[in-house]
Design a protein around this motif. Structure first.
Motif, PDB file in Angstrom:
ATOM      1  N   TYR A  93       0.828  -1.203   0.000  1.00 30.24           N
ATOM      2  CA  TYR A  93       0.000   0.000   0.000  1.00 30.24           C
ATOM      3  C   TYR A  93       0.862   1.254   0.000  1.00 30.24           C
ATOM      4  N   CYS A  94       0.490   2.180  -0.832  1.00 27.92           N
ATOM      5  CA  CYS A  94       1.114   3.499  -0.845  1.00 27.92           C
ATOM      6  C   CYS A  94       0.416   4.382   0.190  1.00 27.92           C
ATOM      7  N   ASN A  95       1.184   5.241   0.848  1.00 31.75           N
ATOM      8  CA  ASN A  95       0.636   6.123   1.883  1.00 31.75           C
ATOM      9  C   ASN A  95       1.253   7.505   1.744  1.00 31.75           C
ATOM     10  N   ALA A  96       0.453   8.523   2.028  1.00 30.77           N
ATOM     11  CA  ALA A  96       0.981   9.888   1.980  1.00 30.77           C
ATOM     12  C   ALA A  96       0.142  10.806   2.858  1.00 30.77           C
ATOM     13  N   TRP A  97       0.823  11.759   3.473  1.00 29.59           N
ATOM     14  CA  TRP A  97       0.130  12.825   4.210  1.00 29.59           C
ATOM     15  C   TRP A  97       0.027  14.012   3.262  1.00 29.59           C
ATOM     16  N   ILE A  98      -1.211  14.351   2.904  1.00 33.34           N
ATOM     17  CA  ILE A  98      -1.441  15.335   1.859  1.00 33.34           C
ATOM     18  C   ILE A  98      -2.297  16.490   2.361  1.00 33.34           C
ATOM     19  N   ARG A  99      -1.835  17.696   2.074  1.00 32.93           N
ATOM     20  CA  ARG A  99      -2.636  18.889   2.316  1.00 32.93           C
ATOM     21  C   ARG A  99      -3.238  19.299   0.978  1.00 32.93           C
ATOM     22  N   SER A 100      -4.541  19.401   0.935  1.00 37.67           N
ATOM     23  CA  SER A 100      -5.218  19.730  -0.315  1.00 37.67           C
ATOM     24  C   SER A 100      -5.902  21.085  -0.199  1.00 37.67           C
ATOM     25  N   ILE A 101      -6.396  21.556  -1.329  1.00 37.85           N
ATOM     26  CA  ILE A 101      -7.043  22.866  -1.370  1.00 37.85           C
ATOM     27  C   ILE A 101      -8.239  22.897  -0.419  1.00 37.85           C
ATOM     28  N   GLY A 102      -8.959  21.802  -0.309  1.00 37.05           N
ATOM     29  CA  GLY A 102     -10.121  21.759   0.565  1.00 37.05           C
ATOM     30  C   GLY A 102      -9.836  21.237   1.957  1.00 37.05           C
ATOM     31  N   ASN A 103      -8.575  20.943   2.237  1.00 37.04           N
ATOM     32  CA  ASN A 103      -8.196  20.359   3.535  1.00 37.04           C
ATOM     33  C   ASN A 103      -6.781  20.792   3.858  1.00 37.04           C
ATOM     34  N   ILE A 104      -6.623  22.042   4.185  1.00 33.04           N
ATOM     35  CA  ILE A 104      -5.289  22.600   4.417  1.00 33.04           C
ATOM     36  C   ILE A 104      -4.613  21.952   5.624  1.00 33.04           C
ATOM     37  N   GLY A 105      -5.387  21.446   6.571  1.00 32.64           N
ATOM     38  CA  GLY A 105      -4.792  20.795   7.731  1.00 32.64           C
ATOM     39  C   GLY A 105      -4.135  19.473   7.387  1.00 32.64           C
ATOM     40  N   GLY A 106      -4.576  18.852   6.299  1.00 33.26           N
ATOM     41  CA  GLY A 106      -3.959  17.620   5.841  1.00 33.26           C
ATOM     42  C   GLY A 106      -4.646  16.367   6.343  1.00 33.26           C
ATOM     43  N   SER A 107      -4.503  15.296   5.595  1.00 30.05           N
ATOM     44  CA  SER A 107      -5.045  13.991   5.974  1.00 30.05           C
ATOM     45  C   SER A 107      -4.117  12.893   5.481  1.00 30.05           C
ATOM     46  N   ASP A 108      -4.299  11.730   6.068  1.00 29.83           N
ATOM     47  CA  ASP A 108      -3.534  10.547   5.696  1.00 29.83           C
ATOM     48  C   ASP A 108      -4.289   9.817   4.590  1.00 29.83           C
ATOM     49  N   TYR A 109      -3.643   9.571   3.473  1.00 31.43           N
ATOM     50  CA  TYR A 109      -4.286   8.886   2.350  1.00 31.43           C
ATOM     51  C   TYR A 109      -3.598   7.562   2.062  1.00 31.43           C
ATOM     52  N   TRP A 110      -4.405   6.601   1.590  1.00 37.53           N
ATOM     53  CA  TRP A 110      -3.907   5.269   1.243  1.00 37.53           C
ATOM     54  C   TRP A 110      -4.333   4.907  -0.173  1.00 37.53           C
ATOM     55  N   GLY A 111      -3.466   4.184  -0.860  1.00 38.05           N
ATOM     56  CA  GLY A 111      -3.834   3.623  -2.137  1.00 38.05           C
ATOM     57  C   GLY A 111      -4.650   2.363  -1.958  1.00 38.05           C
ATOM     58  N   GLN A 112      -5.066   1.788  -3.071  1.00 40.03           N
ATOM     59  CA  GLN A 112      -5.939   0.612  -3.023  1.00 40.03           C
ATOM     60  C   GLN A 112      -5.163  -0.681  -2.793  1.00 40.03           C
ATOM     61  N   GLY A 113      -3.870  -0.634  -2.937  1.00 36.75           N
ATOM     62  CA  GLY A 113      -3.037  -1.812  -2.723  1.00 36.75           C
ATOM     63  C   GLY A 113      -2.719  -2.536  -4.018  1.00 36.75           C
ATOM     64  N   THR A 114      -1.525  -3.116  -4.063  1.00 34.03           N
ATOM     65  CA  THR A 114      -1.110  -3.916  -5.213  1.00 34.03           C
ATOM     66  C   THR A 114      -0.430  -5.178  -4.707  1.00 34.03           C
ATOM     67  N   GLN A 115      -0.793  -6.307  -5.304  1.00 28.63           N
ATOM     68  CA  GLN A 115      -0.289  -7.597  -4.835  1.00 28.63           C
ATOM     69  C   GLN A 115       1.106  -7.876  -5.371  1.00 28.63           C
ATOM     70  N   VAL A 116       1.979  -8.267  -4.462  1.00 27.09           N
ATOM     71  CA  VAL A 116       3.309  -8.743  -4.829  1.00 27.09           C
ATOM     72  C   VAL A 116       3.435 -10.180  -4.328  1.00 27.09           C
ATOM     73  N   THR A 117       3.715 -11.099  -5.235  1.00 29.70           N
ATOM     74  CA  THR A 117       3.865 -12.508  -4.885  1.00 29.70           C
ATOM     75  C   THR A 117       5.227 -12.978  -5.341  1.00 29.70           C
ATOM     76  N   VAL A 118       5.983 -13.536  -4.400  1.00 31.60           N
ATOM     77  CA  VAL A 118       7.317 -14.057  -4.694  1.00 31.60           C
ATOM     78  C   VAL A 118       7.275 -15.560  -4.465  1.00 31.60           C
ATOM     79  N   SER A 119       7.384 -16.293  -5.549  1.00 29.90           N
ATOM     80  CA  SER A 119       7.237 -17.749  -5.455  1.00 29.90           C
ATOM     81  C   SER A 119       7.946 -18.426  -6.618  1.00 29.90           C
ATOM     82  N   SER A 120       8.512 -19.597  -6.344  1.00 34.58           N
ATOM     83  CA  SER A 120       9.129 -20.382  -7.402  1.00 34.58           C
ATOM     84  C   SER A 120       8.137 -21.382  -7.964  1.00 34.58           C
TER      85      SER A 120
END
Length: 120
Positions: A93-120
């Motif tokens: 998951y990607c994460n970022a603390w972002i201040r936006s035009i409508g939320n100058i105080g900022g919020s914590d945002y998360w992506g939807q997630g991407t699967q990583v599989t390591v297997s032989s």
């Protein structure tokens, strides 16, 4: 504001993958950005973070194998993963603390997630 990840997939042990995450929307500024992961049956854990000035922090389990980077002009963060191991298998998951035009105080945002599989 949203975060969109890309780059997950299935690889064999020892191979590499690169994850990317792009932030979009009415962004004023982005503070720290990072990557977290969650394996089945386990809690979400920190993988790596990077500040707006480029200071990085890594989990001990990925030090020397993973590299986090960001492009402040493009509002993107990436995670280069080398020498992948089966224990790296998780949803990342990607994460970022972002201040936006409508939320100058900022919020914590998360992506939807991407699967990583390591297997032989």
């Amino acid at each position: 504001v949203q975060l969109v990840e890309s780059g997950g997939g299935l690889v064999q042990p020892g191979e590499s993958l690169r994850l990317s995450c792009a932030a979009s929307g009415s962004i004023f500024s982005i503070n720290a950005m990072g990557w977290y992961r969650q394996a089945p049956g386990k809690q979400r854990e920190l993988v790596a973070t990077i500040t707006s000035r480029g200071s990085t922090n890594y989990a001990d389990s990925v030090k020397g194998r993973f590299t986090i980077a960001r492009d402040n002009a493009k509002n993107t963060v990436s995670l280069q993963m080398n020498s992948l191991k089966p224990e790296d298998t998780a949803v990342y998951y990607c994460n970022a603390w972002i201040r936006s035009i409508g939320n100058i105080g900022g919020s914590d945002y998360w992506g939807q997630g991407t699967q990583v599989t390591v297997s032989s």
